[in-house]
Scaffold this active site. Sequence first.
Site, short mmCIF file in Angstrom:
data_model
loop_
_atom_site.label_atom_id
_atom_site.label_comp_id
_atom_site.label_asym_id
_atom_site.label_seq_id
_atom_site.Cartn_x
_atom_site.Cartn_y
_atom_site.Cartn_z
N CYS A 82 -38.44 -51.81 26.26
CA CYS A 82 -38.25 -53.26 26.15
C CYS A 82 -38.89 -54.01 27.33
CB CYS A 82 -36.77 -53.56 25.97
SG CYS A 82 -36.51 -55.15 25.19
N HIS A 173 -34.06 -50.15 22.41
CA HIS A 173 -33.30 -49.46 23.46
C HIS A 173 -32.68 -48.17 22.92
CE1 HIS A 173 -32.99 -52.72 26.51
NE2 HIS A 173 -33.28 -53.47 25.45
N GLU A 175 -31.47 -45.85 24.46
CA GLU A 175 -30.36 -45.41 25.32
C GLU A 175 -29.03 -46.04 24.91
OE1 GLU A 175 -32.53 -47.68 25.98
OE2 GLU A 175 -31.68 -49.26 27.23
#
Length: 219
Positions: A82, A173, A175
């Site tokens: 990002c 994202h 994560e």
Amino acid sequence: MATRNKIGVLDLQGGVHEHVYHLQALGIEPVKVKDAEQFNELAGIILPGGESTCLIRLLNIFELAPQLKAAHADGMKIWGTCAGAILIAHEITNDKPQLDLMDITVERNAFGYQLDSFNAKVEVPKVADGPIDLTFIRAPKIVRVGEGVAPLLQIDDYVAAAESEHCLATVFHPELTPSLAFHKYFAEKCGIKITTETMERPVRTSWMKLARIIQPVKK
Ligand code: GLN
């Protein structure tokens, strides 16, 4: 010549811990990078999502940008998530380029405001066996990939993930959702073998699913 056998996460601003936890779930103990000397031991570094203007300011204030570029030229791979993808882009349609390490053009905040953030379930055959959930938070779009850059995920009119020999860029994202597939993919791109069978880390329910009715206190 530096021995590059670790994965780092740039620890200045943004979603650092979530990347660390995902890597730990794969059996990797990552380096949280705040100092330039730490680049020397890295096979790869993750530039987390956050705020690209803030990140580049901090990189410049701590005089890390030139050493980051030097380590990259010396073989350190880079994954920009990002805001991190914005930092490594060669060109930004609505801002000036920063580190210019990957031949992609990105458009910042291409979906609108923070409230226009969304989750999507997608297939990324080169990275994951089945569909995975991904979170896009005030994301950019990759609107052009140059020579030597391959799209990994195309959605509608934009590229959401791309890679070159030395870089990986994702506008979302990974994560923040359970799948460890992108972290495994990056680790292996960096030459680090993943032996764990675990392919998910249960994460907290997404903030976007937390809608609940709050009753005002009656006086
Ligand atoms: N909108 C941010 C920027 O332009 C990126 C957002 C993110 O990293 N989730 O820097």
